[in-house]
Design a protein around this motif. Sequence first.
Motif, short mmCIF file in Angstrom:
data_model
loop_
_atom_site.label_atom_id
_atom_site.label_comp_id
_atom_site.label_asym_id
_atom_site.label_seq_id
_atom_site.Cartn_x
_atom_site.Cartn_y
_atom_site.Cartn_z
N LEU A 122 0.82 -1.21 0.00
CA LEU A 122 0.00 0.00 0.00
C LEU A 122 0.86 1.26 0.00
CD1 LEU A 122 -2.83 -0.98 2.51
CD2 LEU A 122 -2.97 -0.85 0.02
N SER A 123 0.44 2.23 -0.76
CA SER A 123 1.16 3.50 -0.84
C SER A 123 0.70 4.44 0.28
CB SER A 123 0.92 4.15 -2.20
OG SER A 123 -0.46 4.48 -2.35
N ASP A 124 1.35 5.61 0.35
CA ASP A 124 1.07 6.56 1.42
C ASP A 124 -0.37 7.08 1.39
OD1 ASP A 124 3.64 6.29 2.28
OD2 ASP A 124 4.38 8.10 1.29
N LYS A 125 -0.99 7.09 0.24
CA LYS A 125 -2.36 7.62 0.17
C LYS A 125 -3.38 6.72 0.87
CE LYS A 125 -3.60 5.79 -4.42
NZ LYS A 125 -4.09 6.17 -5.77
N TYR A 126 -2.95 5.53 1.24
CA TYR A 126 -3.83 4.61 1.98
C TYR A 126 -3.40 4.53 3.45
CZ TYR A 126 -5.31 3.11 -2.65
OH TYR A 126 -5.79 3.08 -3.93
N ALA A 127 -2.98 5.66 3.99
CA ALA A 127 -2.44 5.70 5.36
C ALA A 127 -3.44 5.19 6.40
CB ALA A 127 -1.99 7.12 5.71
N ASP A 128 -4.71 5.56 6.24
CA ASP A 128 -5.72 5.13 7.21
C ASP A 128 -5.86 3.61 7.22
OD1 ASP A 128 -6.19 7.73 7.91
OD2 ASP A 128 -8.01 7.95 6.71
N ARG A 129 -5.87 3.04 6.02
CA ARG A 129 -5.99 1.57 5.92
C ARG A 129 -4.74 0.89 6.48
NH1 ARG A 129 -8.16 -2.79 7.07
NH2 ARG A 129 -7.89 -4.54 5.63
N VAL A 130 -3.58 1.49 6.23
CA VAL A 130 -2.33 0.94 6.76
C VAL A 130 -2.36 0.95 8.29
CG1 VAL A 130 0.15 1.35 7.02
CG2 VAL A 130 -0.92 1.47 4.76
N ASN A 131 -2.85 2.02 8.87
CA ASN A 131 -2.94 2.10 10.33
C ASN A 131 -3.89 1.04 10.89
OD1 ASN A 131 -1.14 4.21 10.67
ND2 ASN A 131 -2.72 5.79 10.40
#
Length: 227
Positions: A200-209
């Motif tokens: 996942l790239s940075d634009k999916y930060a919420d999902r990564v968290n």
Amino acid sequence: MQLSKRLKALTELVTKGLRVADIGCDHAYVSIELCQKEIASKVIAMDINKGPLERAAANILMYGYEERIETRLSNGAEKLEVGEVDALLIAGMGGALMKNILSSRQDVVDELKELYLQPQSEIFLVRGYLREHGFVIEKETMLIEDGKYYVMMKAVRGEESECSKVFDCYGKYLLEHKDPTLYEFLSHELKKKRKIVATLSDKYADRVNELKQEIALIEGGLEFYAD
């Protein structure tokens, strides 16, 4: 008649001699098994749909258990009387629906001795409900059937001494007994979620968290297997 592995495992958790309501009985195979193995003293086989209940009645008659198994058209436990049975058996439905079935007839549940449950999803909701309503999970089993993981649990009256998100998600009994199937499941989920995070790239930060929180929870479960 041959039960699936998960349903067979669930019937093996039932205490001998109790009166059992089989909620969502479908074709009544579980109800029949409980009588064939001399486990339940009486069974009320209940289903919301008329067609399956008619087939259930035919199966009960074919196996000769019409004196011990009663069929009843019912939305969940709606048509049960308080004190009519000692235990409920519910299998093959999501955790949210299972919790709703139980809470919608809390008057019935409050008088029960035991619950035998096999939720298909959102198992944490079921474990949380049990803890909040005076039940402890006395035994829990996990198995794989047709590539899917299933959990079966037996809950009895009592107060849970410990609670945590890890226990609600993965089961205190399973973790403390170092269940090998749960270990396989946790290891698989950890690998899968770590792989997703890596892609996942940075634009999916919420999902990564979100995934990192889920990974931390899985790692908490795997700590029980560390030694």
